[in-house]
Design a protein around this motif. Structure first.
Motif, PDB file in Angstrom:
ATOM      1  N   GLY A   1      -1.042  -5.381  -9.231  1.00 23.51           N
ATOM      2  CA  GLY A   1      -0.061  -4.512  -9.884  1.00 23.51           C
ATOM      3  C   GLY A   1       0.434  -5.076 -11.209  1.00 23.51           C
TER       4      GLY A   1
ATOM      5  N   VAL B   1      -0.917  -3.037 -14.247  1.00 24.03           N
ATOM      6  CA  VAL B   1       0.068  -2.023 -14.646  1.00 24.03           C
ATOM      7  C   VAL B   1       1.017  -2.547 -15.717  1.00 24.03           C
TER       8      VAL B   1
ATOM      9  N   MET C   1       6.963   0.160  -2.766  1.00 25.50           N
ATOM     10  CA  MET C   1       6.832   0.877  -1.503  1.00 25.50           C
ATOM     11  C   MET C   1       6.047   0.073  -0.481  1.00 25.50           C
TER      12      MET C   1
ATOM     13  N   ASN D   1      -1.812  -0.689   3.996  1.00 21.90           N
ATOM     14  CA  ASN D   1      -2.600  -0.307   2.818  1.00 21.90           C
ATOM     15  C   ASN D   1      -2.863  -1.451   1.852  1.00 21.90           C
ATOM     16  N   LEU D   2      -3.135  -2.627   2.404  1.00 20.82           N
ATOM     17  CA  LEU D   2      -3.603  -3.704   1.530  1.00 20.82           C
ATOM     18  C   LEU D   2      -5.009  -3.345   1.066  1.00 20.82           C
TER      19      LEU D   2
ATOM     20  N   LEU E   1       5.140  10.336  -4.429  1.00 17.10           N
ATOM     21  CA  LEU E   1       3.903  10.479  -3.657  1.00 17.10           C
ATOM     22  C   LEU E   1       3.851  11.911  -3.122  1.00 17.10           C
TER      23      LEU E   1
ATOM     24  N   ARG F   1       8.108   4.942 -10.823  1.00 10.91           N
ATOM     25  CA  ARG F   1       7.258   4.136  -9.940  1.00 10.91           C
ATOM     26  C   ARG F   1       7.359   2.651 -10.276  1.00 10.91           C
TER      27      ARG F   1
ATOM     28  N   ARG G   1       9.094   9.610   0.373  1.00 10.37           N
ATOM     29  CA  ARG G   1       7.910   9.730  -0.484  1.00 10.37           C
ATOM     30  C   ARG G   1       8.163  10.585  -1.717  1.00 10.37           C
TER      31      ARG G   1
ATOM     32  N   ASN H   1       9.395   8.278  -4.971  1.00  6.73           N
ATOM     33  CA  ASN H   1       8.432   7.748  -5.959  1.00  6.73           C
ATOM     34  C   ASN H   1       7.297   8.747  -6.222  1.00  6.73           C
TER      35      ASN H   1
ATOM     36  N   PHE I   1       4.202   0.637   3.271  1.00  2.78           N
ATOM     37  CA  PHE I   1       3.708   1.735   4.101  1.00  2.78           C
ATOM     38  C   PHE I   1       3.591   1.327   5.567  1.00  2.78           C
TER      39      PHE I   1
ATOM     40  N   ALA J   1       4.716  -5.498  -3.205  1.00  4.18           N
ATOM     41  CA  ALA J   1       5.694  -4.590  -3.807  1.00  4.18           C
ATOM     42  C   ALA J   1       6.743  -5.375  -4.603  1.00  4.18           C
TER      43      ALA J   1
ATOM     44  N   HIS K   1       5.988   7.735 -14.035  1.00  2.00           N
ATOM     45  CA  HIS K   1       5.496   6.354 -14.108  1.00  2.00           C
ATOM     46  C   HIS K   1       6.665   5.368 -14.181  1.00  2.00           C
TER      47      HIS K   1
END
Lengths: 279, 253
Positions: free
Chosen positions: B110, B114, B90, B96-97, B53, B85, B48, B51, B92, B159, B82
């Motif tokens: 994303g 982004v 990543m 974490n959808l 976190l 990242r 973690r 990136n 998990f 990802a 940034h």
């Protein structure tokens, strides 16, 4: 139900079927008995106001001529009541969201403003707040129309209470959701707007509905200013003038009650839809 | 060859707890590195930190030429973070959808938000990656209706659609029912064969043995062993590694 009915004719029922049916019968019976009891209570209520003498019980007699003559006038306040409630809930929702987001801020002044607002408003009576905006502000040269004084007071007040709903909504979104968004490279703003808020708001919709229902009734307090001709104001006006407060208040009560029933029904529909939604 | 991930003298504290102790590590492009170790050994925290976190307390992290210096105050260069990242994807343990978005929306979120990618282009890319993890047929479903293994495969596609240089996996199969682990590991093997650089924190010794190029064992915030899986499993040097492998072997029988 259809399925079990079909089964009746040919195959014998299993133990599980029998238990399930017994449970269903019990539930239905309970619901039917509750409905029946409601009906009895309503009949008793109607009887108490029927003006009839029955078995020596003297009941209350309402002046039907007064009711007939003033029905349209009092009902004319419904629109105003709904208008105040809608404007106030919109303002309250906006303020509650800001206050809840403020509580998440790591910038001390923002956090302080949010907690200060909630503390001040929750620490003083709503009735006082309405008078404050209507009666106290003119002393400073700020004269708000009655409607807006009411909307601002109700909006500020409910906003403070509802900020807790939104705070709970925001904290219901797991840390993993934020982390997933951050790992994708989303900014804090994008994470809040695209990932956290949509989930938090969904969580907050049912309790916001409750607040709205409560607000339609608290809007009656605005009548105290004497310049907003909503339900309560209209019923007290004609009630006092003709000394028929009993009839006038009962009429207003019936309108509020009907409105609440309708809104509760709508809310349960929305809740049902949300709970089976594509989450 | 130049390493694609380079961690130098990394320290991490949680309050007074020293969880990562002066860690240095290099990962080459296309390498698959598994991080194993007992829980609490710091392997997830290390992953973690890559990136950000978690904020490193000291040391530097370099990913694909972007170098970020950690410092005691926890203030990092935001733009560089940034950039890192964008270069890392990543996955998990808890998937974490985003529950309010369909599978396809999850995957294009994303790139569209982004990278400002054109929506149609993002959809094309997303569908390609969903197909790669065999989840294209569920693209209009919501996460709630997927099994754990399906969710994790979508998370991998999400990802991948950011087109990262390195994939980080944080115990990707630990939250899955045993019968669903295989489908996720299969997808990860496929990625490894495609030549993706992967860092995998895992308890799946079988995966480490069969797929990894290197296995790193962590204990008490330090790297205690770093070797090819064949060497590590046949000839562990550190007693802690030995204990880990013995426990795995006894579980296997």
């Amino acid at each position: 139900m259809n399925l079990s009915a079909k089964k009746d004719s040919n195959t014998p029922k299993s133990q599980a079927d029998l238990i399930f049916e017994a449970q269903q019968r019990k539930e239905l019976q309970f619901k039917a008995n509750v409905a029946l009891s409601w009906a009895v209570l309503i009949i008793i209520l109607l009887f108490l106001f029927s003006g009839q003498n029955f078995l020596g019980i003297k009941t209350i007699k309402l002046d039907t001529t007064f009711i007939r003559d003033n029905l349209v006038f009092i009902a004319g306040g419904l629109g105003e009541t709904i208008k105040i409630s809608l404007l106030s809930i919109a303002l309250a929702t906006f303020l509650a969201l800001l206050a809840a987001l403020g509580r998440l801020s790591t910038f001390p002044p923002i956090y302080a403003i949010s907690t200060f607002y909630v503390s001040l408003i929750r620490g003083t009576p709503l009735y006082l707040q309405i008078f404050f905006f209507f009666l106290a502000l003119p002393q400073l040269g700020i004269i708000l129309p009655g409607l807006w004084a009411g909307v601002i007071a109700l909006g500020l007040n409910y906003g403070a209470y509802m900020s807790e709903i939104f705070r709970a909504g925001l904290s219901s979104v797991g840390k993993g959701q934020r982390e997933a968004a951050i790992a994708l490279g989303m900014t804090p703003g994008q994470t809040m707007r695209r990932i956290v808020l949509p989930q938090a708001l969904r969580f907050a919709i049912p309790p916001t509905g409750n607040e709205f229902i409560a607000m339609t009734k608290d809007s009656a307090l605005v009548s105290a200013t004497g310049f907003v001709h909503e339900l309560m104001w209209r019923s007290t006006k004609v009630g006092r003038a003709q000394f028929h407060n009993l009839e006038a208040l009962i009429m207003a009560a019936m309108f509020y009650w009907a409105m609440t029933l309708l809104l509760s029904y709508l809310q349960s529909r929305i809740e049902a839809r949300l709970s089976k939604g594509d989450r | 060859m130049v390493p694609i991930v380079k961690i130098s003298n990394l320290d991490k504290y949680f309050g007074r707890l020293h969880v990562l102790k002066n860690i240095s590590l290099e990962v080459m492009p296309r390498e698959v590195v598994c991080l194993i170790g007992r829980s609490g050994s710091g392997k997830s925290t290390l992953l973690r930190c890559i990136n950000f976190l978690e904020t490193p307390s000291r040391g530097t992290i370099e990913v694909d030429g972007v170098k970020v210096e950690g410092n005691e105050k926890g203030k990092l260069n935001r733009e560089l973070v940034h950039e890192v990242r964008l270069r890392t994807g990543m996955v998990f343990q808890e998937f974490n959808l985003f529950p309010h978005m369909s599978v396809l929306e999850n995957v294009i979120e994303g790139p569209v938000m982004v990278k400002n990618m054109d929506r149609d282009k993002a959809i094309a890319l997303a569908e390609k990656n969903l197909n790669h993890v065999d989840m294209l047929w569920k693209k209009d479903e919501y996460p709630m209706r997927l099994s754990g293994g399906q969710k994790q495969r979508v998370a991998i596609a999400r990802a991948l659609t950011m087109e990262p240089k390195v994939m980080l996996f944080d115990e990707p199969t630990s939250a899955l029912d045993p019968e669903l682990i295989g489908e996720v590991l299969t997808v990860m093997k496929k990625l490894a064969l495609d030549g993706m650089t992967m860092l995998v924190v895992t308890h799946e010794m079988g995966f480490a043995k069969d797929v990894a190029d290197r296995v790193i064992v962590m204990g008490d915030g330090e790297l205690i062993e770093d070797a090819k899986p064949s060497d590590l499993f046949n000839n562990p040097q550190d007693p802690r590694t030995k204990a880990l492998i013995d426990r795995y072997r006894s579980g296997e029988q």
